[in-house]
Scaffold this active site. Structure first.
Site, short mmCIF file in Angstrom:
data_model
loop_
_atom_site.label_atom_id
_atom_site.label_comp_id
_atom_site.label_asym_id
_atom_site.label_seq_id
_atom_site.Cartn_x
_atom_site.Cartn_y
_atom_site.Cartn_z
N GLU A 122 48.16 8.57 17.86
CA GLU A 122 48.95 8.22 16.68
C GLU A 122 48.56 9.14 15.52
O GLU A 122 48.96 8.90 14.39
CB GLU A 122 48.78 6.75 16.32
CG GLU A 122 47.36 6.34 16.00
CD GLU A 122 47.30 5.54 14.71
OE1 GLU A 122 47.81 4.42 14.72
OE2 GLU A 122 46.74 6.04 13.73
N CYS A 146 47.87 2.33 20.22
CA CYS A 146 46.64 2.50 21.00
C CYS A 146 46.90 2.56 22.51
O CYS A 146 45.97 2.71 23.29
CB CYS A 146 45.64 1.38 20.70
SG CYS A 146 45.14 1.36 18.98
N THR A 201 36.84 0.08 11.04
CA THR A 201 36.86 0.36 12.49
C THR A 201 37.65 1.60 12.91
O THR A 201 37.40 2.12 13.99
CB THR A 201 37.46 -0.84 13.25
OG1 THR A 201 38.74 -1.15 12.69
CG2 THR A 201 36.56 -2.06 13.17
N ARG A 252 46.44 -11.70 10.77
CA ARG A 252 46.12 -12.57 11.91
C ARG A 252 47.16 -12.51 13.03
O ARG A 252 46.86 -12.84 14.17
CB ARG A 252 45.97 -14.02 11.42
CG ARG A 252 44.76 -14.21 10.51
CD ARG A 252 44.70 -15.64 10.01
NE ARG A 252 44.48 -16.58 11.10
CZ ARG A 252 43.27 -16.91 11.57
NH1 ARG A 252 42.21 -16.35 11.07
NH2 ARG A 252 43.16 -17.78 12.54
N THR A 310 48.10 -10.04 14.46
CA THR A 310 47.70 -9.03 15.46
C THR A 310 46.91 -9.65 16.62
O THR A 310 46.69 -8.99 17.62
CB THR A 310 46.83 -7.91 14.83
OG1 THR A 310 45.66 -8.51 14.29
CG2 THR A 310 47.59 -7.17 13.74
N HIS A 343 41.00 -2.95 25.79
CA HIS A 343 41.15 -2.30 24.48
C HIS A 343 40.22 -2.97 23.48
O HIS A 343 40.08 -4.20 23.48
CB HIS A 343 42.60 -2.38 24.01
CG HIS A 343 42.79 -1.85 22.63
ND1 HIS A 343 42.42 -0.57 22.29
CD2 HIS A 343 43.28 -2.42 21.49
CE1 HIS A 343 42.68 -0.37 21.00
NE2 HIS A 343 43.20 -1.47 20.50
N LYS A 401 34.98 -8.68 18.66
CA LYS A 401 35.36 -10.05 18.98
C LYS A 401 36.51 -10.13 19.99
O LYS A 401 36.45 -10.92 20.94
CB LYS A 401 35.78 -10.73 17.67
CG LYS A 401 36.03 -12.20 17.75
CD LYS A 401 36.29 -12.72 16.34
CE LYS A 401 37.05 -14.03 16.37
NZ LYS A 401 37.49 -14.43 15.03
N ASN A 425 36.97 1.85 16.75
CA ASN A 425 38.20 1.82 17.53
C ASN A 425 38.80 3.22 17.55
O ASN A 425 39.29 3.70 16.54
CB ASN A 425 39.19 0.83 16.90
CG ASN A 425 40.51 0.76 17.65
OD1 ASN A 425 40.68 1.41 18.68
ND2 ASN A 425 41.45 0.01 17.12
N SER A 473 49.86 -1.56 19.89
CA SER A 473 50.68 -2.38 19.01
C SER A 473 52.14 -2.00 19.14
O SER A 473 52.48 -0.85 19.39
CB SER A 473 50.22 -2.21 17.56
OG SER A 473 48.95 -2.81 17.41
#
Lengths: 135, 355
Positions: free
Chosen positions: B88, B120, B161, B208, B210, B243, B248, B275, B305
């Protein structure tokens, strides 16, 4: 550098591609089509390994036009393991870590960019040989 | 879920060579917190990799590809019939990253070259296509590369990240491979969890949103779809790689799918490199291959995404042992580490207005 000039040099810049003299066996970089040792025509491509060592170096604090965003950076004379000497930037190293005789390896990096709109020129730089745990 | 059919090429295909690249610089998450939250709040990872001033997706993809070629051994460059780079953060809006990489590795001119875009998942999308290209017999070898120098709005949650790195895979005939592709399955929907409009410097995201409808929904369905169709279970796999946008999410999705912390630990690099977007799951797989043994099975599940996941089941062959150390291991790059402060990070990411 003109567009055509940048394009013409892409193999030597991306791959360290020089030439070998079929007459005396000399390895030539940058390519010049005539052997500097025996003056015979030399047009056979030869790709260098990219390994070498720092022969001498200097750190540039007042860069020429086009390199302002990179300063300060270190430029070195690198003696390739096959013999020829190459002038190139060092990268991924702090200036105070550089020493004469330091083993280095070729990487391909951005050399310059013509502002926000022009082409990006990629080419060889050298970095300290990556430390490996095994192999 | 209705019955699904897995993706499988006509001719068996595998990974002939793989390679990783991680830049030298690290931005500790504490630095982001120091500048943007007064040092308060929990950070999602320890630190992320940051590209040098002379690095971009081209240079990162290229070094990963060279490492893959070193592992593959004596591959005739003219037989590499595709060089595909997913990212990207392609340096040009128009002009392929992949032509530059293909030229530099000597794969030109009789080759496909193209840049892939799917947040990603762009790297594994190229990977799936390369498996098909080799598996159909159109190519002996095809390169699939994921590489990124990811952008984040300064101070945003993603600033902690968004990192840089790359992973390259040379796909080829299974009998030349160090890991064979058993089957794959992809799960895609139109889910607007994260995006960047044209000419914008930074992406936007749904906070959230995501999580459950995006990351967890797609990874879970891709992984379950593949395993149900193949008749495999989590305990059949030595390793799993998901991924990893933070620590978390992959830990949670692994637990929900029935994988143990031990199965995901070797490929879970996000805490130390961040990331790496199109490279994220693919670079995790390089670290797993760096320590895998013949016969090990590996489940790889990406997420991009927009949104979708590719789930790929691999089996490691005897060739891994002699090829692994022909190139630097991923841990060698992670160990090469220079921490920088936020001001230096801002310079290296060209966030200062110079004119």
């Amino acid at each position: 550098m003109t567009l055509a000039g940048t394009w013409r040099l892409r193999h030597q810049r991306y791959q360290l591609q020089g030439e070998v003299c079929e007459k005396c066996g000399s390895l030539i970089f940058p390519p010049r089509d005539v052997c500097p040792e025996c003056e015979a025509p030399a047009k056979t491509p030869y790709t260098f390994s990219g390994r070498g060592e720092v022969y001498s170096y200097t750190t540039v604090y007042h860069p020429p036009a086009g390199f302002e965003e990179d300063a300060p950076y270190t430029v070195a004379l690198v003696r390739l393991e096959e013999g020829p000497m190459v002038t190139a930037q060092l990268t991924d190293v702090d200036a105070e870590q550089v020493e004469i005789g330091m083993p280095v390896e070729m990487v391909t990096r951005r050399i310059s960019a013509e502002g926000e709109e022009g082409i990006i020129t990629y080419g060889y730089k050298f970095r300290p040989v990556l430390r490996r745990t095994r192999g | 879920m209705s019955e699904v059919e897995v993706l499988k090429p006509d001719r068996p295909v595998g990974i002939v060579g793989y390679g990783a690249y991680v830049p030298r610089y690290r931005l500790p998450a504490e630095e982001v917190a120091r500048v943007w939250s007064g040092g308060h709040g929990r950070t999602p990872i320890t630190e992320k990799s940051v590209p040098g001033l002379d690095e971009d997706t081209v240079t990162i993809a290229l070094e990963a590809a060279r490492n893959a070629l070193a592992r593959a051994g004596d591959v005739d460059r003219a037989q590499i019939r595709a060089v595909w780079v997913g990212s990207e953060s392609h340096p040009y809006a128009v002009k392929p990253t992949s032509t530059i990489v293909a030229e530099a590795i000597g794969a030109t001119p009789a080759t496909q070259a193209g840049d892939w875009e799917f947040a990603c998942k762009a790297g594994t999308e190229a990977f799936q296509a390369a498996v098909g290209f080799v598996g159909s017999g159109m190519a002996r070898y095809a390169f699939a590369i994921g590489a990124d120098t990811a952008q984040a709005r300064p101070g945003d949650a993603l600033d902690y990240t968004a990192a840089a790195g790359g992973a390259a895979y040379l796909l080829g005939p299974a009998d030349e491979s160090l890991a064979v592709i058993e089957a794959s399955y992809s799960y895609v929907t139109d889910t607007p969890d994260f995006w960047r409009r044209a000419h914008q410097h930074y992406p936007s995201h749904g906070g959230r949103f995501t999580g459950q409808p995006a990351y967890f929904h797609h990874i879970t369905n891709a992984a379950r779809g593949l395993m149900e169709a193949m008749g495999t279970r989590p305990e059949d796999y030595t390793y799993a790689v998901f991924h990893q946008p933070n620590l978390k999410f992959p830990r949670t999705v692994a637990r929900r799918l029935g994988f143990t912390p031990e199965q995901i630990a070797p490929g879970l690099l996000v805490d130390r490199i961040g990331n790496t977007y199109a490279a994220s799951s693919l670079i995790g797989l390089t670290a797993v291959l760096d320590q895998a043994r013949p016969g090990d099975r590996i489940l790889l599940v990406s997420f991009g995404s927009g949104a979708g996941s590719d789930a790929i089941s691999l089996r490691v062959t005897d060739a891994i042992d002699e090829r692994r150390d022909r190139a630097p291991r991923t841990e060698d790059y992670i160990a090469r580490r220079k921490p920088i402060d936020y001001a230096t990070y801002a310079r290296q990411r060209r966030l200062y207005v110079m004119k």
